[in-house]
Design an enzyme around this catalytic site. Sequence first.
Site, PDB file in Angstrom:
ATOM      1  N   GLY A   1      32.496   8.409   1.145  1.00 39.94           N
ATOM      2  CA  GLY A   1      31.493   9.419   1.462  1.00 39.94           C
ATOM      3  C   GLY A   1      31.988  10.807   1.101  1.00 39.94           C
ATOM      4  O   GLY A   1      31.222  11.732   0.949  1.00 39.94           O
TER       5      GLY A   1
ATOM      6  N   ASP B   1      44.413   4.802   1.398  1.00 40.01           N
ATOM      7  CA  ASP B   1      43.442   5.870   1.144  1.00 40.01           C
ATOM      8  C   ASP B   1      43.937   6.742   0.011  1.00 40.01           C
ATOM      9  O   ASP B   1      45.042   7.272   0.078  1.00 40.01           O
ATOM     10  CB  ASP B   1      43.284   6.685   2.446  1.00 40.01           C
ATOM     11  CG  ASP B   1      42.286   7.827   2.292  1.00 40.01           C
ATOM     12  OD1 ASP B   1      41.508   7.807   1.319  1.00 40.01           O
ATOM     13  OD2 ASP B   1      42.287   8.717   3.161  1.00 40.01           O
TER      14      ASP B   1
ATOM     15  N   LYS C   1       0.886  -1.166   0.000  1.00 42.27           N
ATOM     16  CA  LYS C   1       0.000   0.000   0.000  1.00 42.27           C
ATOM     17  C   LYS C   1       0.924   1.217   0.000  1.00 42.27           C
ATOM     18  O   LYS C   1       1.622   1.466   0.976  1.00 42.27           O
ATOM     19  CB  LYS C   1      -0.876  -0.034   1.248  1.00 42.27           C
ATOM     20  CG  LYS C   1      -2.015   0.930   1.202  1.00 42.27           C
ATOM     21  CD  LYS C   1      -2.989   0.642   2.350  1.00 42.27           C
ATOM     22  CE  LYS C   1      -4.192   1.544   2.249  1.00 42.27           C
ATOM     23  NZ  LYS C   1      -3.840   2.969   2.219  1.00 42.27           N
TER      24      LYS C   1
ATOM     25  N   ASP D   1      43.492  10.148  -1.515  1.00 39.36           N
ATOM     26  CA  ASP D   1      42.897  11.425  -1.111  1.00 39.36           C
ATOM     27  C   ASP D   1      43.222  12.472  -2.178  1.00 39.36           C
ATOM     28  O   ASP D   1      44.329  12.975  -2.234  1.00 39.36           O
ATOM     29  CB  ASP D   1      43.482  11.815   0.258  1.00 39.36           C
ATOM     30  CG  ASP D   1      42.888  13.120   0.772  1.00 39.36           C
ATOM     31  OD1 ASP D   1      41.937  13.625   0.153  1.00 39.36           O
ATOM     32  OD2 ASP D   1      43.391  13.635   1.791  1.00 39.36           O
TER      33      ASP D   1
ATOM     34  N   GLY E   1      37.283  10.865  -1.977  1.00 38.74           N
ATOM     35  CA  GLY E   1      38.333   9.880  -2.142  1.00 38.74           C
ATOM     36  C   GLY E   1      37.816   8.457  -2.236  1.00 38.74           C
ATOM     37  O   GLY E   1      36.623   8.218  -2.368  1.00 38.74           O
ATOM     38  N   MET E   2      38.749   7.522  -2.163  1.00 36.80           N
ATOM     39  CA  MET E   2      38.393   6.116  -2.251  1.00 36.80           C
ATOM     40  C   MET E   2      39.410   5.313  -1.444  1.00 36.80           C
ATOM     41  O   MET E   2      40.571   5.688  -1.360  1.00 36.80           O
ATOM     42  CB  MET E   2      38.421   5.689  -3.725  1.00 36.80           C
ATOM     43  CG  MET E   2      37.758   4.389  -3.926  1.00 36.80           C
ATOM     44  SD  MET E   2      36.937   4.110  -5.486  1.00 36.80           S
ATOM     45  CE  MET E   2      37.560   5.009  -6.725  1.00 36.80           C
ATOM     46  N   HIS E   3      38.941   4.226  -0.833  1.00 39.58           N
ATOM     47  CA  HIS E   3      39.853   3.340  -0.118  1.00 39.58           C
ATOM     48  C   HIS E   3      40.061   2.078  -0.936  1.00 39.58           C
ATOM     49  O   HIS E   3      39.099   1.534  -1.474  1.00 39.58           O
ATOM     50  CB  HIS E   3      39.265   2.932   1.240  1.00 39.58           C
ATOM     51  CG  HIS E   3      39.268   4.044   2.246  1.00 39.58           C
ATOM     52  ND1 HIS E   3      38.673   3.916   3.487  1.00 39.58           N
ATOM     53  CD2 HIS E   3      39.787   5.292   2.204  1.00 39.58           C
ATOM     54  CE1 HIS E   3      38.838   5.047   4.162  1.00 39.58           C
ATOM     55  NE2 HIS E   3      39.497   5.901   3.398  1.00 39.58           N
TER      56      HIS E   3
ATOM     57  N   GLU F   1       2.510   1.700   4.786  1.00 40.86           N
ATOM     58  CA  GLU F   1       1.202   1.856   5.432  1.00 40.86           C
ATOM     59  C   GLU F   1       0.490   0.534   5.674  1.00 40.86           C
ATOM     60  O   GLU F   1      -0.311   0.420   6.585  1.00 40.86           O
ATOM     61  CB  GLU F   1       0.285   2.694   4.525  1.00 40.86           C
ATOM     62  CG  GLU F   1       0.475   4.157   4.659  1.00 40.86           C
ATOM     63  CD  GLU F   1      -0.648   4.917   3.950  1.00 40.86           C
ATOM     64  OE1 GLU F   1      -0.496   6.118   3.826  1.00 40.86           O
ATOM     65  OE2 GLU F   1      -1.648   4.315   3.522  1.00 40.86           O
TER      66      GLU F   1
END
Length: 531
Positions: free
Chosen positions: A472, A436, A28, A438, A475-477, A164
């Site tokens: 977030g 990391d 619903k 950066d 950058g990227m790990h 709902e």
Amino acid sequence: MGPPLYRPQVATLVSEAPDGEQWLHEIKYGGYRIGCRVARERVQLISRKGIDWTRDFPEIAAAARRLPVRSALFDGEIAVLLPDGRTSFQALQNSLAGDRRGELVYFVFDLLELDGRDLSQVPLRERKGELSGIVSAAGQVRLAQHWIGDGGSVFREACRLGFEGIVSKRLDQPHHAGRTTSWVKTKCVRQQEFVIGGFTEPSHEPGEAIGSLLVGVNEGGKLRFAGKVGTGFTRALARSLRARLEPLRTRECPFAERPPGWLGRNARWVRPRLIAEVMFSEWTEGGNLRHPSFRGLREDKAPHEVGRERPAVLGISLSHPERVVFPAEGFSKLDLARYHDRVAEWEVPHLRGRPLTLLRCPDAIGGDCYFMKHSKVWAPDALRRVRIPEKKKLGEYLIADTPEALLALVQMDVIEIHTWNTRDEAVEKPDRIVIDLDPGPAVSWMQVVEGARLLRGALTALGLASFVKTTGGRGMHVVVPLAPERDWTECLAFSRDLARAVERQHRATYTTQYAKAGREKKILIDYLRNN
DNA sequence: CGTATGCAATCGAGGTATAC
DNA sequence: GTATACCTCGATTGCATACG
């Protein structure tokens, strides 16, 4: 003869979802019921009462025009799909007011005419079959999902996810305009007690009965107005409620803040002594009741015991569920809790056993936030505490091993969850290395992606599997899972050597120098995460 | 004759448009 | 700015009418 009118079939409310293979179940959505007529190039969106709504949803009409039919009559519901997968009536009304928070989607669940063929007398099973060949399961006009049989489980899951309720439909029945029992709805209802602080004069029996009850809840020692309850009682009951309330009449409004407008000036006030049990669908953003309905008086409770009942997710009770945590997107603490609940299955394996460093924002993002490593604070029991020897003393840390623990972090106003690269059974032996990437302000996202691929290539050549993790930010790990056998210093030495090797080969693009100056166009390879 | 069904009324929140 | 009318969603009552 013109085309047949849009006369929607509506469901009857029942208390329990039906079972059996003759029934299908749909979510619903809590949006607007809309019929969509396509005739040659013309598209018309029609409300339940036959009013033209095409102008209000131009992008839906445009998407419907692209459906592969010459002519058709679709039936469905327009709703706002929130990023967590729920739909929201409130958000739909905000959307009509121009506030686009979430995606407008037309969920199509029926087909009543196709290329001149009237399908209204054909069983639902066949109509669904035709429909699935025309409307896809994604996009702005999308096929409503359904499940066959086992209504109870579908219902429980829908409630758990914050919808709902569900609508259940007989597969073997033709379309039938108006309210029928071959379509039934089961609602996820809420019910709790409220303090009665007043009532309105009924238009029919002034002085004799009540029109509606004005109810409130205790909040911070004050009685806060929570809305009007105007249904659920018979005329006779409305008269007897009047008789109970009349001796409690007072000139003074018992609510800390007088209800706005006409109501605040013209309602009848009573001393807050009586308690009403009220069923309702949800709290509105303004803290009012939606779809309230009177269930009876509670004679067994004192007025000061009545407060807004805290919602709980996975049994973790949330204080301030409505507090907006992400102001730009308008997401509340409860939204965040529901999101973590949905993704816990994937999130928890990465948290299990890892001591945590937490970013807590008791106000909101942008307000006062602070990092918390040690756990000398209050925390719900679902979180595990561990003591880990540090240079001078034992430090106590929190660990989240379960979905409940994850929700406990939400309750603590945690926004960012940072994990150690070890698990508590062997804190001196990392089970992963994190490098990391950066980027400086002038570096594009695709360059970061290239950097991650370069590192992964190098790691693969060394016989190490790796994967990426978004941060977030920009950058990227690059994460390398390890058997927990080597100690910190070896892991740090390895990642430092790797970072420096990459730097030597591509000096224009990468650096291992932390100083901000001089690396605007470069990507910093941060290996110190393994310290 | 009792039951089912449709429809209007009377309530709710929250929105828009319009008049003042 | 405030009030009014009317639209969406909703629950429920009460009455008129249809049906077997």
